[in-house]
Scaffold this motif. Structure first.
Motif, short mmCIF file in Angstrom:
data_model
loop_
_atom_site.label_atom_id
_atom_site.label_comp_id
_atom_site.label_asym_id
_atom_site.label_seq_id
_atom_site.Cartn_x
_atom_site.Cartn_y
_atom_site.Cartn_z
N VAL A 43 -5.43 1.55 6.83
CA VAL A 43 -4.99 0.60 7.86
C VAL A 43 -4.80 1.28 9.22
O VAL A 43 -5.43 0.90 10.21
N ILE A 44 -3.96 2.31 9.26
CA ILE A 44 -3.58 2.87 10.56
C ILE A 44 -4.76 3.57 11.23
O ILE A 44 -5.08 3.30 12.39
N LEU A 45 -5.44 4.46 10.48
CA LEU A 45 -6.53 5.21 11.10
C LEU A 45 -7.69 4.32 11.56
O LEU A 45 -8.15 4.46 12.70
N PRO A 46 -8.18 3.40 10.73
CA PRO A 46 -9.25 2.53 11.25
C PRO A 46 -8.82 1.75 12.49
O PRO A 46 -9.60 1.58 13.42
N ALA A 47 -7.55 1.30 12.50
CA ALA A 47 -7.09 0.53 13.65
C ALA A 47 -7.02 1.41 14.89
O ALA A 47 -7.25 0.94 16.01
N ALA A 48 -6.70 2.70 14.71
CA ALA A 48 -6.56 3.59 15.85
C ALA A 48 -7.88 4.22 16.27
O ALA A 48 -7.97 4.87 17.31
N LEU A 49 -8.92 4.03 15.45
CA LEU A 49 -10.18 4.73 15.69
C LEU A 49 -10.77 4.53 17.10
O LEU A 49 -11.20 5.50 17.72
N LEU B 92 0.85 -1.19 0.00
CA LEU B 92 0.00 0.00 0.00
C LEU B 92 0.88 1.24 0.00
O LEU B 92 1.95 1.25 0.61
N GLY B 93 0.41 2.29 -0.65
CA GLY B 93 1.13 3.56 -0.62
C GLY B 93 0.97 4.21 0.75
O GLY B 93 0.16 3.77 1.56
N THR B 94 1.75 5.29 0.98
CA THR B 94 1.74 5.90 2.30
C THR B 94 0.33 6.36 2.69
O THR B 94 -0.13 6.08 3.80
N PHE B 95 -0.35 7.05 1.77
CA PHE B 95 -1.68 7.56 2.11
C PHE B 95 -2.67 6.43 2.34
O PHE B 95 -3.45 6.44 3.28
N GLN B 96 -2.61 5.43 1.45
CA GLN B 96 -3.47 4.25 1.59
C GLN B 96 -3.23 3.62 2.95
O GLN B 96 -4.17 3.22 3.64
N LYS B 97 -1.94 3.49 3.30
CA LYS B 97 -1.57 2.83 4.55
C LYS B 97 -2.17 3.60 5.74
O LYS B 97 -2.74 3.01 6.65
N ILE B 98 -2.04 4.95 5.68
CA ILE B 98 -2.55 5.75 6.80
C ILE B 98 -4.07 5.67 6.87
O ILE B 98 -4.65 5.41 7.92
#
Lengths: 366, 281
Positions: free
Chosen positions: A278-284, A269-275
């Motif tokens: 993946v990262i934001l939903p996990a941190a939600l 995944l690209g950086t934006f896709q990754k953020i």
């Protein structure tokens, strides 16, 4: 029907009504009666107990205050005057009522009075608007400012102002703290470099934030003639309350499960896709916990800040009543206390509901 | 030149006194279309080895060559099936697969993507669960999603890190067959990491044991000369199967014993007698 009702109740935080619904739907009666006792009657009993303690407490405080007043008159002005004071207190005359913790009944009466007052004021306001509408039209045509109602705000108006302020402050905290939290969370270097600043600023008292904001806003608005107290109070509220969101977002973003990061890497995944995927939903979930704390802190400090900044709202209502020292001021303060508590509870429920709507692990508790 | 080559690989974690040498002197050659299994004890460095091959980690020394080119980072050419499924819990089965397919085919049309996603979900028999989230699925179903996600990207090589380790025997058997079927269909190269010798013999062409770490290294390879398709029920009576199985287990037992007898720490046992606590007159 029954299931959707149950789901709606649970969603709204009214889960304690569940056994009532089940009983009405004709489910196992014995079990549900026990549940009703546990979940509905027990809370009501505790409320009655609370009112009872309040009632007896205020009664004894009232008596103590009354006896003191009678004794004081006796020692200063003799028996005859003291009898007169006793009669006066017993007759319930407003001129000589002891000033102490009001009883539940007094508070209820004050609540009714405040509502009545609100109806009065809104009627006045409407009449004023009707009366000035023709004139205002003319003034607008002439390029002048319209005449606005400048009468005393009612209790309900104060509540509205407070809620408006708290949402403005919360929005500020949200718009400010979440992006910064995400950026800090993504970079360990940034996290380390800002950690000390956050740790030092986090425990600062709301009063100090207010003064700081006052210093800055005062200078910035030197040439405006408008009322800056509202701006000052909502910025202070935002500054005081944003720390929970900032810290929680940073922690949530930085502690995303390594497995998810590996997935993102393997899928390339690209950086934006990754953020964003993946990262934001996990941190939600953690971000939302932060926002919930932020909103409740915002409501809590709002009262103190309004009180100090003299901006309209519940805080200044409480303070004015305290300064006022009228006969029913104490009971009005208690009314405000309950309203503040109730609105705080509602705000928390709203946040909880939104959190349940958005969060991915809702399958577990709804 | 082999399809995948690992030459003189070492991998250390940490530096200085805290350094642990996980892998040492690893040499592995896999040919195109081959199915290779690596068996080893838990904690012997299997996952580290997998991460070196799929590109999540870089070796401390030595080189990993894929089709003659050194592996630098991950690639869509090598699909990975993780040990703990690693599905994203906020996405449905469809969305989990979709995410991978979108990345693998960035220029494809919407219809193509949709068709492909549905096709692979159907392939692992999950069509009825297509809108469910991982939390609502059983372990076996989750691993199937993970298989569908890896295969839908159309990798040239499938790397499986103990994919069936956490499943019950029945589900395990079914999934083994499913994976074999898929592998058979378009003869991809496959590397399976497992702790189950039987699984290795049933599925692979070659089995290579991994001597446990620290300084884990690969042992001698065992060729499985059993014709495909292999029948699980008949396998138990196959003399070749018995021979290979015994040889591998003997080897693993030997290195296991070696490891425990190699222990240099000697514990001094206290010379104590139990006290007589009976009541004395």
């Amino acid at each position: 029907m029954k299931d959707s009702l149950l789901r709606a109740f649970r969603f709204l935080g009214l889960g304690f009504l569940e056994p009532v619904v089940r009983l009405a739907a004709g489910e196992d009666s014995k079990k549900n009666v026990i549940q009703i006792f546990k979940k509905v009657l027990a809370p009501i009993a505790s409320m009655i107990l609370f009112l009872g303690i309040w009632y007896t407490g205020s009664k004894s405080l009232y008596n103590k205050e009354a006896n003191y007043a009678i004794e004081k008159t006796r020692s200063e002005r003799g028996d005859a005057e003291s009898e007169k004071t006793r009669d006066c207190i017993a007759s319930g005359d407003v001129s000589c009522q002891p000033n102490t913790l009001p009883s539940p009944k007094q508070v209820w009466n004050s609540f009714q009075l405040l509502l009545e007052d609100h109806r009065q004021i809104s009627a006045n306001k409407e009449a004023f608007i009707v009366k000035t509408s023709a004139l205002n039209k003319k003034r607008l045509e002439q390029g002048k400012d319209p005449i606005v109602y400048t009468g005393r705000p009612s209790f309900v108006d104060q509540i509205k102002t407070s809620i408006k302020t708290v949402f403005a402050g919360f929005l500020l905290a949200f718009l400010f703290a979440t992006p910064i939290g995400i950026i800090i969370g993504l970079s360990e270097t940034l996290r380390n470099s800002f950690n000390w600043l956050i740790q030092i600023l986090k425990p600062v008292s709301p009063v100090v934030w207010l003064l700081l904001v006052f210093m800055i806003v005062k200078t910035l608005t030197k040439d405006s003639t408008g009322d800056t107290s509202y701006i000052i109070s909502f910025i202070s509220v935002g500054l005081c309350s944003m720390w929970a969101t900032l810290v929680n977002t940073a922690v949530g973003v930085s502690s995303v499960d390594k497995d998810y990061i590996n997935v993102a890497k393997v899928l390339k995944l690209g950086t934006f896709q990754k953020i964003f995927k993946v990262i934001l939903p996990a941190a939600l979930p953690l971000i939302f916990t932060g926002l919930r704390i932020t909103l409740s802190v915002a409501w809590m400090v709002l009262i103190a800040i309004e009180l100090l900044a003299q901006s309209p709202g519940l805080g200044s209502f409480v303070w004015e009543e305290f300064q006022n020292g009228a006969n029913d001021s104490n009971s009005k303060i208690i009314v405000a206390m309950f309203i503040i508590g109730f609105i705080g509870f509602l705000l928390d429920q709203i946040m909880l509901t939104i959190q349940k709507l958005i969060s991915f692990d809702k399958g577990s508790d709804v | 030149m082999a399809y995948l080559e690992l030459n003189n690989i070492t991998k250390n974690f940490g530096t200085g006194a805290d350094m642990t040498e996980v892998l040492d002197d690893i040499n592995l050659h896999i040919e195109e279309g081959e199915f290779v299994a690596i068996v080893g004890f838990t904690g012997s460095g299997k996952t580290t080895l997998v991460n070196l091959i799929n590109g999540l980690e870089a070796p401390t020394s030595g080189e990993v060559l894929f089709k003659g080119k050194p592996v630098e980072g991950t690639s869509h050419e090598r699909g990975v099936i993780f040990q703990n499924y690693s599905l994203l819990p906020w996405l449905t089965v469809y969305q989990n697969v979709e995410m991978a397919v979108r990345e693998a085919f960035p220029n494809a049309s919407k219809d193509f993507l949709d068709k492909r996603i549905k096709e692979y979900i159907a392939m692992v028999n999950l069509s009825p669960a297509i809108t469910k989230r991982p939390k609502e699925l059983s372990g076996g179903m989750r691993q199937r999603v993970s298989v569908a996600r890896a295969l839908a990207m159309d990798p040239e090589m499938i790397i499986m890190d103990e994919p069936l380790g956490a499943l019950d025997a029945l589900t395990r058997g079914n999934l083994q067959d499913e994976i074999l079927n898929i592998w058979n269909k378009n003869k991809r190269t496959a590397l399976l990491i497992t702790n189950d010798v039987d699984e290795g013999i049933y599925m692979a062409d070659r089995i290579i044991p991994l001597k446990p770490g620290p300084k884990a290294t690969l042992g001698p390879e065992f060729k499985i000369n059993i014709d495909r398709p292999r029948d699980k029920t008949l396998l138990n009576d196959n003399p070749e199967y018995k021979k290979t199985r015994n040889a591998i287990i003997e080897y693993l037992m030997d290195i296991g014993n070696e490891r425990s007898s190699n222990s240099t720490i000697h514990y001094e046992l206290p010379d104590l007698q139990p006290r007589d606590l009976r009541w004395r007159a």
